[in-house]
Design a protein around this motif. Structure first.
Motif, mmCIF file in Angstrom:
data_model
loop_
_atom_site.group_PDB
_atom_site.id
_atom_site.type_symbol
_atom_site.label_atom_id
_atom_site.label_comp_id
_atom_site.label_asym_id
_atom_site.label_seq_id
_atom_site.Cartn_x
_atom_site.Cartn_y
_atom_site.Cartn_z
ATOM 1 N N UNK A 186 0.830 -1.211 0.000
ATOM 2 C CA UNK A 186 0.000 0.000 0.000
ATOM 3 C C UNK A 186 0.863 1.260 0.000
ATOM 4 N N UNK A 187 2.024 1.198 -0.615
ATOM 5 C CA UNK A 187 2.911 2.357 -0.618
ATOM 6 C C UNK A 187 2.310 3.524 -1.401
ATOM 7 N N UNK A 188 1.437 3.234 -2.356
ATOM 8 C CA UNK A 188 0.802 4.323 -3.101
ATOM 9 C C UNK A 188 -0.029 5.210 -2.177
ATOM 10 N N UNK A 189 -0.481 4.663 -1.077
ATOM 11 C CA UNK A 189 -1.235 5.466 -0.099
ATOM 12 C C UNK A 189 -0.334 6.536 0.510
ATOM 13 N N UNK A 190 0.942 6.196 0.760
ATOM 14 C CA UNK A 190 1.881 7.168 1.321
ATOM 15 C C UNK A 190 2.230 8.267 0.322
ATOM 16 N N UNK A 191 2.096 7.982 -0.963
ATOM 17 C CA UNK A 191 2.374 8.982 -1.990
ATOM 18 C C UNK A 191 1.233 9.986 -2.095
ATOM 19 N N UNK A 192 0.024 9.558 -1.902
ATOM 20 C CA UNK A 192 -1.146 10.413 -2.093
ATOM 21 C C UNK A 192 -1.204 11.518 -1.046
ATOM 22 N N UNK A 193 -1.966 12.566 -1.357
ATOM 23 C CA UNK A 193 -2.122 13.694 -0.436
ATOM 24 C C UNK A 193 -3.111 13.361 0.663
ATOM 25 N N UNK A 194 -4.279 12.892 0.270
ATOM 26 C CA UNK A 194 -5.346 12.572 1.221
ATOM 27 C C UNK A 194 -5.436 11.053 1.306
ATOM 28 N N UNK A 195 -4.912 10.492 2.387
ATOM 29 C CA UNK A 195 -4.861 9.040 2.516
ATOM 30 C C UNK A 195 -6.257 8.421 2.475
ATOM 31 N N UNK A 196 -7.203 9.092 3.093
ATOM 32 C CA UNK A 196 -8.565 8.546 3.143
ATOM 33 C C UNK A 196 -9.152 8.439 1.743
ATOM 34 N N UNK A 197 -8.900 9.447 0.903
ATOM 35 C CA UNK A 197 -9.430 9.418 -0.458
ATOM 36 C C UNK A 197 -8.795 8.289 -1.259
ATOM 37 N N UNK A 198 -7.482 8.084 -1.067
ATOM 38 C CA UNK A 198 -6.838 6.986 -1.788
ATOM 39 C C UNK A 198 -7.376 5.637 -1.319
ATOM 40 N N UNK A 199 -7.536 5.481 -0.002
ATOM 41 C CA UNK A 199 -8.091 4.225 0.506
ATOM 42 C C UNK A 199 -9.511 4.011 -0.007
ATOM 43 N N UNK A 200 -10.271 5.091 -0.139
ATOM 44 C CA UNK A 200 -11.619 4.968 -0.712
ATOM 45 C C UNK A 200 -11.539 4.458 -2.145
ATOM 46 N N UNK A 201 -10.546 4.972 -2.908
ATOM 47 C CA UNK A 201 -10.356 4.472 -4.267
ATOM 48 C C UNK A 201 -9.960 3.015 -4.287
ATOM 49 N N UNK A 202 -9.135 2.613 -3.324
ATOM 50 C CA UNK A 202 -8.737 1.208 -3.232
ATOM 51 C C UNK A 202 -9.945 0.319 -2.945
ATOM 52 N N UNK A 203 -10.766 0.727 -1.988
ATOM 53 C CA UNK A 203 -11.952 -0.072 -1.662
ATOM 54 C C UNK A 203 -12.924 -0.113 -2.836
#
Length: 650
Positions: free
Chosen positions: A343-360
């Motif tokens: 999940x390293x792409x989450x650390x790259x993103x600005x808003x972690x919650x938004x990236x996790x929402x995209x992952x889900x």
């Protein structure tokens, strides 16, 4: 007295329950289906069983007295969709899936940036060949409900289509398990149970049940939900791209663009047990949903145009997003972090919650598309009685014929593979059925194009010019003597009138029926559909199957062959395909003989009238003495003539 009699007749008619005979309300008429499994063309559907002309389902609550909860949450009218809301959305949320979010960094860490880009482009190219083959089939023959199964069965025959259709459904179900496992992994890690496999499996099974409920509610809710999911996915991708420029996180291996990671990560560094082909096998399932738009063929307004435009647009957008993730991660992150942190792409993103929402959402959306299209493929196979014993899977509920029993079967297979385990384990298993199915679609388009040439050449041989002086009074007398001649002329496109102008009568008149394979259209994508590219694609996919995992490949091919044998034994009267005239082995033999310089002497058998004096012929009776011809006179006389090509050397 007359008024009383008419009133009694009216009351009697009103008392009759016409719904018992399928003649009641509009809903009862729409519920009728023919024996082939497609919707009855006498109701709201047009030619092909997919064109609705009735009331719009989106305004159903204003058209009847149904309760508000029923009109808002369940389908009351058939729903049809177009290029963007039906095909583009479905394809993009299926090909921009969980592997892009969870395995892009791992792929770059194993293969390096250069090889990762090659894997992405090669995967897209492999899928693009099958997309163009499917597009070529869509524009050259009719498309009805059944999706991938209909494309293969209509072209190659129901026997071949049924065996490939079952394998395709199996691959879709396993792919659904792969996607919900990715969702389970991320959710379990979020709530603190990342090390518990049972927590991951429980969350994945709960997701499958939720998506099944959405599918039961109807296609309207599937499409509405897909719009929301697509918006979240694109927002997550934008968040990832912006985050790579605005901050860094050295503690988690994210150094930013100012580092020299792009040089360090340029070349491959495979761990033991992995190679280019095994990494390709992990990434390939992300593109397997590229034909999900074809699976919606029964719910589209104009499948022949909606499918090509929507699918090619979605594939282009998905390719751009794949390359963004690969290049950005390779240029900004350390190799060790890429290999260990999924999940390293989450650390790259600005808003972690938004990236996790995209992952889900990527996990849920891919599973949603698979659980929508796959049961409908099973339903089409069952409704056509291709495989004996699965007829119950053709049962559908509501105007759009939601396949409840087929959905249960797909869910059971998905649950079974959820218990198997990990994404890297399931990815090669998913790859094989799709590669074999896509190879079959490639070959189907090649056979279709070859069959069109065979029929066209035959039609040209039997064309004859029809001049004005040839239309004589004898022709009219024959028409009066044998009235069926007029009907055959109409079917062949000939004029039955003697008043036609010489220009009209000088046209070439075919004496064979019109064929059901069309020539290439003049659309922007028509020239991209090439039969030789499709043949190359079919051979390439078989080769890739063997290189990725040869025993999985042999297992899939063996399974298809066994089902093919079973259908031929249990149901030998299945429909042949429109491309069944083409024989690949015969074509290959003739091609090899010509390549080595040998002349191929071929002959054809024709039926001709015995008007040639001095020619020895053998009489043949065309109409036999049976119940079909009890009252017809025997005026059909014919002869069989065999002609051979004779070559004279100078």
């Amino acid at each position: 007295m007359e008024n009383g009699y008419s009133n009694r007749e009216t009351n009697r008619k009103e008392d009759i329950n016409w719904s018992r005979f399928g003649l009641g309300s509009e809903s009862a008429q729409r519920a009728r289906a023919n024996t082939s499994g497609f919707i009855d063309l006498s109701n709201d559907y047009g030619a092909g069983g997919h064109q609705a002309s009735g009331a719009n389902e989106l305004f159903a609550e204003e058209q009847g007295d149904a309760p508000w909860w029923k009109s808002n949450f369940f389908i009351s009218q058939p729903v049809l969709f177009g290029t963007w809301d039906g095909v583009f959305t479905s394809c993009l949320i299926n090909i921009f899936g969980v592997i892009v979010f969870l395995r892009s960094g791992w792929i770059v860490g194993q293969a390096g940036v250069c090889s990762a880009i090659t894997i992405v482009l090669f995967t897209v190219f492999t899928a693009l060949i099958s997309v163009l083959s499917a597009v070529g089939i869509c524009e050259r023959c009719r498309i009805e409900s059944g999706g991938v199964y209909f494309v293969v069965a209509h072209t190659m025959g129901s026997r071949f289509g049924g065996s490939l259709g079952l394998l395709y459904c199996f691959g879709q179900a396993v792919g659904c398990a792969l996607n919900v496992l990715g969702f389970g992994e991320s959710m379990a890690e979020l709530i603190g149970f990342g090390d518990s496999k049972w927590a991951v499996r429980g969350i994945a099974m709960a997701a499958v049940l939720l998506l099944s409920v959405i599918n039961v509610a109807g296609v309207k809710w599937v499409i509405k939900l897909q719009f929301i999911l697509l918006l979240i996915l694109l927002s997550a991708g934008l968040d990832f791209m912006v985050g790579s420029f605005v901050h860094t996180d050295d503690g988690n291996g994210f150094d930013g663009w100012v580092s020299d990671n792009i040089i360090k990560n340029m070349w491959s560094k495979y761990h033991e047990g992995y190679s280019w082909f095994t990494v390709f096998g992990v990434f390939f399932p992300t593109i397997t949903g590229v034909l999900s738009g074809i699976n919606m063929s029964g719910d589209l307004k104009a499948p022949s145009t909606n499918i090509p435009n929507g699918t090619l647009s979605a594939l282009g957008t998905g390719t751009f997003l794949y390359l963004v993730f690969v290049i950005f991660l390779g240029a900004t992150c350390q190799r060790d972090a890429l290999l260990k942190d999924f999940t390293i792409a989450k650390d790259v993103s600005v808003i972690h919650v938004l990236f996790l929402a995209g992952l889900y959402v990527s996990s849920m959306s891919s599973c949603l598309g698979a659980m929508y299209g796959t049961p409908r493929v099973l339903q089409s196979i069952a409704l056509e009685n291709v495989i004996p014993g699965i007829g119950v899977l053709g049962t559908g509920r509501g105007p759009n014929k939601v396949p409840l029993y087929s959905m249960v079967v797909v869910a059971v297979v998905t649950f079974a593979f959820i218990f198997i385990g990990e994404i890297n384990t399931l990815a090669p298993i998913v790859t094989m059925p799709f590669l074999l199915t896509y190879a079959a679609i490639d070959y189907a388009y090649f056979a279709l194009a070859q069959t069109f040439d065979i029929r066209h050449q035959r039609e040209q041989r039997f064309h004859r010019p029809r001049m004005q002086h040839q239309i004589s009074s004898d022709d009219s007398e024959l028409d009066r003597l044998f009235p069926e001649r007029t009907r055959h002329k109409v079917l062949r496109g000939e004029s039955t009138s003697n008043s036609a102008s010489p220009e009209e009568n000088s046209e070439t008149i075919p004496i064979t029926p019109k064929i059901n394979i069309h020539s290439k259209q003049k659309n922007w994508y028509s020239n991209l559909c090439n039969r030789w590219l499709s043949l190359f694609g079919a051979a390439l996919k078989i080769l890739i199957m063997m290189l990725v995992n040869w025993y999985y490949a042999l297992a899939c091919i063996t399974a298809v062959f066994l089902v093919w044998l079973y259908i031929g034994t249990a149901n030998p009267a299945v429909k042949p395909g429109i491309a069944s005239e083409f024989r690949f082995l015969r074509w290959l033999r003739i091609l090899l003989l010509r390549c080595i310089g040998r002349r191929v002497t071929d002959y054809e058998q024709i039926v001709n009238t015995p008007v040639h004096s001095g020619l020895e012929v053998t009489s043949t009776q065309l109409n036999e003495d049976n119940l079909d011809f009890p009252n017809r006179r025997r005026y059909h006389q014919s002869a069989t003539v065999e002609g051979y090509t004779v070559s004279i050397d100078d």
